[in-house]
Design a protein around this motif. Structure first.
Motif, PDB file in Angstrom:
ATOM      1  N   LYS B  24       0.815  -1.224   0.000  1.00 25.73           N
ATOM      2  CA  LYS B  24       0.000   0.000   0.000  1.00 25.73           C
ATOM      3  C   LYS B  24       0.845   1.270   0.000  1.00 25.73           C
ATOM      4  O   LYS B  24       0.516   2.232  -0.684  1.00 25.73           O
ATOM      5  CB  LYS B  24      -0.895   0.025   1.245  1.00 25.73           C
ATOM      6  N   LYS B  28       0.786   4.137  -2.757  1.00 21.72           N
ATOM      7  CA  LYS B  28       0.290   5.480  -2.420  1.00 21.72           C
ATOM      8  C   LYS B  28       1.298   6.538  -2.889  1.00 21.72           C
ATOM      9  O   LYS B  28       0.907   7.556  -3.479  1.00 21.72           O
ATOM     10  CB  LYS B  28       0.087   5.555  -0.894  1.00 21.72           C
ATOM     11  N   THR B  31       1.011   6.824  -6.715  1.00 24.02           N
ATOM     12  CA  THR B  31      -0.194   7.480  -7.245  1.00 24.02           C
ATOM     13  C   THR B  31      -0.256   8.962  -6.857  1.00 24.02           C
ATOM     14  O   THR B  31      -0.898   9.753  -7.542  1.00 24.02           O
ATOM     15  CB  THR B  31      -1.494   6.779  -6.767  1.00 24.02           C
ATOM     16  N   MET B  32       0.425   9.322  -5.774  1.00 25.39           N
ATOM     17  CA  MET B  32       0.472  10.749  -5.421  1.00 25.39           C
ATOM     18  C   MET B  32       1.132  11.567  -6.524  1.00 25.39           C
ATOM     19  O   MET B  32       0.774  12.712  -6.775  1.00 25.39           O
ATOM     20  CB  MET B  32       1.259  10.945  -4.116  1.00 25.39           C
ATOM     21  N   ARG B  38      -3.406   7.348 -10.971  1.00 27.00           N
ATOM     22  CA  ARG B  38      -4.536   7.777 -10.127  1.00 27.00           C
ATOM     23  C   ARG B  38      -5.846   7.549 -10.891  1.00 27.00           C
ATOM     24  O   ARG B  38      -6.813   7.016 -10.358  1.00 27.00           O
ATOM     25  CB  ARG B  38      -4.387   9.254  -9.777  1.00 27.00           C
TER      26      ARG B  38
END
Lengths: 210, 64
Positions: B24, B28, B31-32, B38
């Motif tokens: 995860k 994360k 994708t930030m 995203r």
């Protein structure tokens, strides 16, 4: 109100559904199409739909409207298909799914370092709710589904339409978990690309033109 | 550092199983910084909404 009257009142909506042959024929046609897609066997599909219809008929009286009735019919059909797919593993060798398109080339989507090719980068779709009401969208959706390589389409439909769990699919089609993840990943990459190109980007073009 | 291929693979797998913390966190972080991934993540949800609707008989209707 006598008991007999109560009975009649409760049965009213359901009975009228059963006498509406146009509605029933329409729903039967849609169910056959759906089942054939999942089972890739017209005969089995016909049987599954038949059984689902009979099952649904018995309870038709308890449904107030068409939408609820149709949802119910499809829920029964899904259960039938799930049973058939689970049972198939023990009777027929559907292991033809094996490995196969594992070495598929993903270089059109990703560069050599695994980053999106610029023109393949997913765009924002926005809220799908409005899209789902457009009948043309479903034709695009079906065309994209039919465009998937057969193995990918198969496991994708088992997972997303029939809602089998990953381990059930692995057992039914004799795949390892990691093979299944690879196939589902590819099917989703392809399907989303197709829907984006054929629906969302086409749509934008139409807006620009008008 | 995850690339887009691996990030989308994790997001696809998240539809079948819960991701671990060690999956995860890098996801994360990726994708930030990556709008494409995203969007891909959001589309996984959209695809599920679409397939669920289709399996309820929403597709295949006659033109209205």
């Amino acid at each position: 109100m006598t008991d007999a009257n109560k009975q009649r009142g409760a049965n009213g909506a359901g009975n009228s559904l059963l006498t509406d042959t146009v509605f029933l024929e329409d729903i039967r046609r849609q169910m056959i199409k759906f089942a054939t897609l999942q089972l890739s066997d017209a005969h089995q599909a016909e049987d599954a739909v038949q059984e689902a219809l009979i099952g649904a008929m018995k309870n038709a009286a308890s449904f107030g409207g068409r939408a609820a009735f149709k949802t119910w019919m499809f829920a029964i059909l899904k259960n039938k298909i799930a049973d058939i797919l689970r049972y198939k593993q023990r009777t027929v060798n559907v292991g033809s799914l094996g490995s196969g398109d594992d070495d598929e080339d993903m270089s059109e989507l990703f560069d050599s370092k695994g980053y999106w090719q610029v023109e393949e980068r997913p765009v924002a779709w926005g809220n799908p709710e409005a899209t789902l009401r457009e009948s043309h969208f479903w034709r695009v959706f079906e065309a994209c589904l039919e465009g998937l390589p057969p193995k990918q389409a198969r496991v994708f439909m088992m997972r997303e339409f029939i809602e089998l769990e990953a381990d059930e699919i692995c057992a039914a089609v004799e795949l390892t978990t990691s093979n299944l993840h690879v196939l589902l990943h590819r099917s989703r990459l392809r399907l989303r690309e197709c829907i984006e190109n054929k629906w969302y980007l086409e749509g934008e073009k139409h807006v620009e033109l008008s | 550092m995850l690339n887009c291929h691996d990030a989308t693979k994790l997001m696809s797998e998240a539809q079948e199983r819960p991701l671990s913390l060690t999956e995860k966190v890098p996801l994360k972080l990726h994708t930030m910084m990556c709008a494409g991934c995203r969007n891909f993540g959001e589309q996984m949800n959209s695809l599920r909404v679409m397939t669920r609707a289709y399996a309820k008989g929403k597709g295949g209707q006659e033109k209205k």
